[in-house]
Design a protein around this motif. Structure first.
Motif, PDB file in Angstrom:
ATOM      1  N   HIS A 128      40.107  11.436  67.354  1.00  0.00           N
ATOM      2  CA  HIS A 128      41.116  10.984  68.303  1.00  0.00           C
ATOM      3  C   HIS A 128      40.636  11.180  69.744  1.00  0.00           C
ATOM      4  O   HIS A 128      40.906  10.346  70.618  1.00  0.00           O
ATOM      5  CB  HIS A 128      42.418  11.748  68.076  1.00  0.00           C
ATOM      6  CG  HIS A 128      43.582  11.197  68.837  1.00  0.00           C
ATOM      7  ND1 HIS A 128      44.038   9.909  68.681  1.00  0.00           N
ATOM      8  CD2 HIS A 128      44.378  11.766  69.787  1.00  0.00           C
ATOM      9  CE1 HIS A 128      45.068   9.693  69.475  1.00  0.00           C
ATOM     10  NE2 HIS A 128      45.291  10.803  70.166  1.00  0.00           N
ATOM     11  N   LEU A 129      39.901  12.258  69.982  1.00  0.00           N
ATOM     12  CA  LEU A 129      39.355  12.484  71.318  1.00  0.00           C
ATOM     13  C   LEU A 129      38.355  11.390  71.692  1.00  0.00           C
ATOM     14  O   LEU A 129      38.321  10.932  72.847  1.00  0.00           O
ATOM     15  CB  LEU A 129      38.681  13.855  71.378  1.00  0.00           C
ATOM     16  CG  LEU A 129      37.970  14.221  72.682  1.00  0.00           C
ATOM     17  CD1 LEU A 129      38.974  14.320  73.826  1.00  0.00           C
ATOM     18  CD2 LEU A 129      37.214  15.529  72.524  1.00  0.00           C
ATOM     19  N   SER A 130      37.563  10.945  70.734  1.00  0.00           N
ATOM     20  CA  SER A 130      36.556   9.918  71.010  1.00  0.00           C
ATOM     21  C   SER A 130      37.196   8.606  71.451  1.00  0.00           C
ATOM     22  O   SER A 130      36.596   7.849  72.231  1.00  0.00           O
ATOM     23  CB  SER A 130      35.689   9.682  69.767  1.00  0.00           C
ATOM     24  OG  SER A 130      34.974  10.851  69.426  1.00  0.00           O
ATOM     25  N   THR A 131      38.397   8.311  70.946  1.00  0.00           N
ATOM     26  CA  THR A 131      39.061   7.065  71.342  1.00  0.00           C
ATOM     27  C   THR A 131      39.524   7.108  72.791  1.00  0.00           C
ATOM     28  O   THR A 131      39.835   6.061  73.372  1.00  0.00           O
ATOM     29  CB  THR A 131      40.272   6.789  70.438  1.00  0.00           C
ATOM     30  OG1 THR A 131      41.233   7.847  70.575  1.00  0.00           O
ATOM     31  CG2 THR A 131      39.842   6.682  68.977  1.00  0.00           C
ATOM     32  N   TYR A 169      37.089   7.786  63.217  1.00  0.00           N
ATOM     33  CA  TYR A 169      37.019   7.040  64.478  1.00  0.00           C
ATOM     34  C   TYR A 169      36.908   5.537  64.212  1.00  0.00           C
ATOM     35  O   TYR A 169      37.574   4.728  64.869  1.00  0.00           O
ATOM     36  CB  TYR A 169      35.834   7.519  65.307  1.00  0.00           C
ATOM     37  CG  TYR A 169      35.574   6.661  66.518  1.00  0.00           C
ATOM     38  CD1 TYR A 169      36.400   6.738  67.637  1.00  0.00           C
ATOM     39  CD2 TYR A 169      34.507   5.752  66.526  1.00  0.00           C
ATOM     40  CE1 TYR A 169      36.166   5.928  68.745  1.00  0.00           C
ATOM     41  CE2 TYR A 169      34.276   4.954  67.627  1.00  0.00           C
ATOM     42  CZ  TYR A 169      35.105   5.045  68.727  1.00  0.00           C
ATOM     43  OH  TYR A 169      34.879   4.239  69.815  1.00  0.00           O
ATOM     44  N   ALA A 170      36.056   5.159  63.242  1.00  0.00           N
ATOM     45  CA  ALA A 170      35.927   3.746  62.903  1.00  0.00           C
ATOM     46  C   ALA A 170      37.260   3.174  62.414  1.00  0.00           C
ATOM     47  O   ALA A 170      37.609   2.034  62.737  1.00  0.00           O
ATOM     48  CB  ALA A 170      34.854   3.565  61.829  1.00  0.00           C
ATOM     49  N   ALA A 171      38.005   3.963  61.639  1.00  0.00           N
ATOM     50  CA  ALA A 171      39.308   3.492  61.162  1.00  0.00           C
ATOM     51  C   ALA A 171      40.340   3.457  62.285  1.00  0.00           C
ATOM     52  O   ALA A 171      41.172   2.538  62.362  1.00  0.00           O
ATOM     53  CB  ALA A 171      39.796   4.390  60.029  1.00  0.00           C
ATOM     54  N   GLU A 172      40.289   4.453  63.190  1.00  0.00           N
ATOM     55  CA  GLU A 172      41.291   4.526  64.253  1.00  0.00           C
ATOM     56  C   GLU A 172      41.132   3.394  65.263  1.00  0.00           C
ATOM     57  O   GLU A 172      42.113   2.964  65.871  1.00  0.00           O
ATOM     58  CB  GLU A 172      41.200   5.881  64.953  1.00  0.00           C
ATOM     59  CG  GLU A 172      42.383   6.182  65.854  1.00  0.00           C
ATOM     60  CD  GLU A 172      42.445   7.629  66.291  1.00  0.00           C
ATOM     61  OE1 GLU A 172      43.225   7.932  67.206  1.00  0.00           O
ATOM     62  OE2 GLU A 172      41.711   8.457  65.703  1.00  0.00           O
ATOM     63  N   THR A 173      39.916   2.910  65.447  1.00  0.00           N
ATOM     64  CA  THR A 173      39.715   1.795  66.376  1.00  0.00           C
ATOM     65  C   THR A 173      40.301   0.490  65.837  1.00  0.00           C
ATOM     66  O   THR A 173      40.432  -0.475  66.604  1.00  0.00           O
ATOM     67  CB  THR A 173      38.219   1.587  66.656  1.00  0.00           C
ATOM     68  OG1 THR A 173      37.511   1.393  65.411  1.00  0.00           O
ATOM     69  CG2 THR A 173      37.641   2.787  67.383  1.00  0.00           C
ATOM     70  N   GLN A 174      40.656   0.458  64.552  1.00  0.00           N
ATOM     71  CA  GLN A 174      41.235  -0.741  63.961  1.00  0.00           C
ATOM     72  C   GLN A 174      42.757  -0.728  63.978  1.00  0.00           C
ATOM     73  O   GLN A 174      43.390  -1.685  63.505  1.00  0.00           O
ATOM     74  CB  GLN A 174      40.743  -0.893  62.513  1.00  0.00           C
ATOM     75  CG  GLN A 174      39.235  -0.940  62.363  1.00  0.00           C
ATOM     76  CD  GLN A 174      38.598  -2.026  63.202  1.00  0.00           C
ATOM     77  OE1 GLN A 174      39.037  -3.170  63.173  1.00  0.00           O
ATOM     78  NE2 GLN A 174      37.562  -1.670  63.954  1.00  0.00           N
TER      79      GLN A 174
END
Length: 308
Positions: A103-106, A192-197
């Protein structure tokens, strides 16, 4: 049958067999590398294979005696309980920290996000044996960097001579930190890959309704992350359940048997005590437990696929 129709049928039969011919090399490798050792393991668990057998080749078929002895062993049940509790602690720590890093990376800029990604990949790419040896060096009494840093804080007193491996609680803490550090990169990058979607319009709608950022994450983001989160959690359970290298290289299951999980218990039984038949029985039981976990994983993965 008409000759032309017979020829067409022959061609169709050959076409139906084509996938089998293409898969046969992989099937042979799988049989030699996986199925044959598992079959030998199961067979050995029904014998009294021991140190004498290694030199003479003589063994006796004892039936289910190894399993009866195993199920009556207090050391086995203690190792199983330690494995379950330690696995739960490792999975909880790695998944929660991985969710936080994801979540921080987003919310990071491009440069910082690339930097964090590279650091995670480097940590993930390190062989666990090499990283375990370096980790063990960091916590060594006398010259360990971790002990020196704790001593500089002046909170826990003089910790320069502290031996983490000789204290059960500290040994668990050291191993837990190592395994979580190794597991977080995969979980963070996958989430992170899933959260960006996750569709931004759902988040904006929640914010317009007055939801806080925590509520947006809990109600919207986690809803979309649930299939991926389930996948990484079950994979983490399977991987952490099998942890051996880190525990053996740091504490060797000690002090005493305080950190002896099923992997360490199996190794000591089969290759230190040379009770190979008994160790094989432990491995079979462990494999059955992992198969049960894998069945749960596949079942929930199929359900998640249906939801998607």
């Amino acid at each position: 049958m008409h000759p032309g129709r017979r020829a067409v049928t022959a061609r169709l039969d050959r076409r139906d067999l084509a996938p089998l011919w293409l898969l046969s090399p992989a099937g042979l490798v799988l049989a030699v590398v996986t199925l044959a050792p598992i079959g030998f393991l199961v067979f050995t668990s029904f014998t009294d294979y021991n140190q004498r057998t290694l030199f003479t080749g003589v063994y006796t078929f004892v039936g289910a005696d190894q399993y009866v002895t195993l199920l009556r062993s207090g050391a086995f049940w203690a190792s199983l309980v330690r494995t379950v509790l330690f696995t739960a602690a490792m999975v909880a720590g790695s998944v929660l920290i991985g969710m936080g890093v994801s979540h921080l990376s987003t919310r990071l800029g491009r440069a910082w996000r690339y930097t964090v990604t590279v650091v995670l990949i480097v940590a993930w790419a390190m062989p666990n044996v090499a990283s375990s040896l370096v980790w063990n060096w960091l916590f060594q009494p006398g010259y360990g960097v971790a002990n020196w840093m704790l001593a500089q804080l002046r909170i826990f007193g003089d910790t320069t001579s502290l031996n983490w491996a000789q204290d059960p609680a500290l040994a668990y803490v050291s191993i837990w930190l190592l395994i979580v550090w190794q597991a977080v990169p995969f979980i963070a990058l996958t989430l992170y890959a899933a959260e960006t979607q996750v569709p931004h319009e759902y988040k904006e709608a929640a914010r317009l309704d007055g939801a806080s950022e925590f509520a947006v994450y809990r109600i919207v983001t986690l809803t979309f992350l649930r299939p991926t989160l389930l996948l990484v959690t079950i994979l983490s359970v399977i991987w952490d359940y099998n942890v051996f290298n880190q525990i053996w290289l740091i504490s060797r299951g000690g002090p005493g048997d305080a950190t002896s999980t099923l992997g360490v218990y199996t190794y000591k039984t089969a290759f230190v005590g040379f009770q190979v038949g008994h160790g094989a029985a432990v491995s079979v039981v462990t494999t059955l437990l992992l198969l049960a976990l894998t069945a749960v994983y596949i079942r929930n993965l199929l359900r998640a696929g249906e939801d998607l």
